[in-house]
Enzyme design. Sequence first.
Site, mmCIF file in Angstrom:
data_model
loop_
_atom_site.group_PDB
_atom_site.id
_atom_site.type_symbol
_atom_site.label_atom_id
_atom_site.label_comp_id
_atom_site.label_asym_id
_atom_site.label_seq_id
_atom_site.Cartn_x
_atom_site.Cartn_y
_atom_site.Cartn_z
ATOM 1 N N HIS A 14 -0.856 -12.168 9.141
ATOM 2 C CA HIS A 14 0.045 -11.334 8.313
ATOM 3 C C HIS A 14 1.381 -11.239 9.038
ATOM 4 C CE1 HIS A 14 0.748 -7.678 5.583
ATOM 5 N NE2 HIS A 14 1.871 -7.888 6.241
ATOM 6 N N HIS A 16 5.861 -11.313 8.618
ATOM 7 C CA HIS A 16 7.122 -11.349 7.862
ATOM 8 C C HIS A 16 8.141 -12.151 8.657
ATOM 9 C CE1 HIS A 16 5.868 -8.177 5.020
ATOM 10 N NE2 HIS A 16 5.178 -7.749 6.057
ATOM 11 N N ARG A 18 11.092 -13.287 6.947
ATOM 12 C CA ARG A 18 12.400 -13.156 6.257
ATOM 13 C C ARG A 18 13.003 -14.526 5.969
ATOM 14 N NH1 ARG A 18 10.382 -8.207 5.673
ATOM 15 N NH2 ARG A 18 10.819 -6.804 7.389
ATOM 16 N N ASN A 42 7.453 -11.196 0.535
ATOM 17 C CA ASN A 42 8.313 -10.123 -0.007
ATOM 18 C C ASN A 42 9.785 -10.320 0.343
ATOM 19 O OD1 ASN A 42 7.779 -9.478 2.705
ATOM 20 N ND2 ASN A 42 7.978 -7.274 2.375
ATOM 21 N N LYS A 100 -0.641 -12.316 -2.573
ATOM 22 C CA LYS A 100 -0.451 -10.978 -2.029
ATOM 23 C C LYS A 100 -0.248 -9.963 -3.137
ATOM 24 C CE LYS A 100 0.567 -7.718 0.902
ATOM 25 N NZ LYS A 100 0.772 -7.508 2.313
ATOM 26 N N HIS A 137 -2.010 -4.984 -0.016
ATOM 27 C CA HIS A 137 -1.360 -3.843 0.646
ATOM 28 C C HIS A 137 -2.029 -2.598 0.085
ATOM 29 C CE1 HIS A 137 2.080 -1.698 2.615
ATOM 30 N NE2 HIS A 137 1.555 -0.752 1.854
ATOM 31 N N LEU A 220 4.820 0.750 7.451
ATOM 32 C CA LEU A 220 3.898 1.107 6.374
ATOM 33 C C LEU A 220 2.725 0.157 6.378
ATOM 34 C CD1 LEU A 220 6.417 1.973 3.538
ATOM 35 C CD2 LEU A 220 4.857 3.553 4.694
ATOM 36 N N ASP A 248 1.691 -8.055 11.142
ATOM 37 C CA ASP A 248 2.675 -7.387 10.278
ATOM 38 C C ASP A 248 4.007 -7.245 11.009
ATOM 39 O OD1 ASP A 248 3.648 -6.315 7.956
ATOM 40 O OD2 ASP A 248 2.729 -4.348 8.219
ATOM 41 N N HIS A 252 13.584 -5.840 11.070
ATOM 42 C CA HIS A 252 14.742 -5.275 10.366
ATOM 43 C C HIS A 252 15.812 -5.095 11.442
ATOM 44 C CE1 HIS A 252 12.661 -4.150 6.601
ATOM 45 N NE2 HIS A 252 11.643 -3.833 7.373
ATOM 46 N N ALA A 264 10.908 0.357 6.879
ATOM 47 C CA ALA A 264 9.589 0.343 7.522
ATOM 48 C C ALA A 264 9.344 -1.014 8.163
ATOM 49 C CB ALA A 264 8.515 0.618 6.482
HETATM 50 O O1 DOR Z 1 6.086 -1.728 7.810
HETATM 51 C C1 DOR Z 1 6.101 -2.585 6.939
HETATM 52 N N1 DOR Z 1 7.107 -3.482 6.831
HETATM 53 N N2 DOR Z 1 5.114 -2.607 6.047
HETATM 54 C C2 DOR Z 1 5.129 -3.415 4.994
HETATM 55 O O2 DOR Z 1 4.205 -3.376 4.235
HETATM 56 C C3 DOR Z 1 6.291 -4.281 4.738
HETATM 57 C C4 DOR Z 1 7.000 -4.595 5.962
HETATM 58 C C5 DOR Z 1 8.360 -5.206 5.689
HETATM 59 O O3 DOR Z 1 8.459 -6.136 4.918
HETATM 60 O O4 DOR Z 1 9.324 -4.748 6.308
HETATM 61 ZN ZN ZN Z 2 3.481 -6.611 5.917
#
Ligand code: DOR
Ligand code: ZN
Length: 345
Positions: A14, A16, A18, A42, A100, A137, A220, A248, A252, A264
């Site tokens: 899992h 991210h 970007r 996402n 997802k 999720h 999150l 996860d 950011h 988050a």
């Molecule tokens: O903390 C999180 N960040 N939880 C998520 O489900 C999404 C993720 C994000 O894409 O920043």
């Molecule tokens: Zn995630």
Amino acid sequence: MSQSLTIPRPDDWHLHLRDGAVLRAVLPETARHFGRAIIMPNLVPPVVTGKDAAAYRDRILSALPEGMVFEPLMTLYLTEDTDAEDVAAAHKNGLIKAVKLYPAGATTNSASGVRDFDKVRGVLEKMAEIDLPLCVHGEVTDSEIDIFDREAVFIDRVLDPLRRAMPGLRVVMEHITTQDGVDYVKANKADLGATITTHHLVINRNHLLVGGIRPHYYCLPVAKREEHRLALRAAATSGDARFFLGTDSAPHTDPNKESACGCAGCFTATNTLSILTEVFEQENALDNLAGFASENGPAFYGLPVNTETVTLTKGEPISYPQKIDTEDGPVTLFDPQMPLHWRVT
Ligand code: DOR
Ligand code: ZN
């Protein structure tokens, strides 16, 4: 004498990554240690179709520095308009490894998620038929549900009914954060797996809120009480093959985190393996690290374990950078607030 441990090259189930400048900066942080990762869809706009996933995969591979080897395992973002045949085709040609499900509004860029589960019934039935896992999720989004209860309520109201309605569908509960999540997985069979993040093994909600609000610990599902963190540590280190690593890791930039309405996500790609090894050592479970980080995930997804290995060597505390620079601004690395002794080679 230094202590060392060699395990199959781990995967991240899992992640991210970007796009654009942030992708270019964070991808090497994962590819340095991990062989493969399940790539979250996402983006804005989300990765919805097979065509979107193929294009995103190409962008990831072109951002990979020379000499690094890494396989992105693509996913599609389930919307109420998702076409079951498009999903099946993307699975058949090997492009995607999961779909997802974000309940609409649950987290970062989840506005296109699912509101009415009847509208995705056909896609879920097709996925059960072709044995394509659904990554979930697991949080309800109703405003009257307390944010700390959203996972437990999701299990009762959404996940359990959904699994009963779709008996052949294999499901991954992503980033579980509660004893309730652990118990639900244990009460079921091998068709239900769960990922656990690195940071939820380390922080509870006090780390986030005591002595000042710490935006880099906000993610999150939000970190819960200590008893839940302990349940996650017990599950992750138990050797139970239904639990596997999904960091996860969610970058950011600092201005987006350190804000009146901060995003988050904890960015853990760089130091995850050192942190995890420390946690498994603290739990006297170093023998189960390979299962959690390298073997249980491939078994769930029906993929081979990586043949390469990584070696973790214990020594003097290692210092990791506080931030990773990107052309969009700095991204702060997760601070586990403990010395890390295990170096990855
Ligand atoms: O903390 C999180 N960040 N939880 C998520 O489900 C999404 C993720 C994000 O894409 O920043
Ligand atoms: Zn995630």
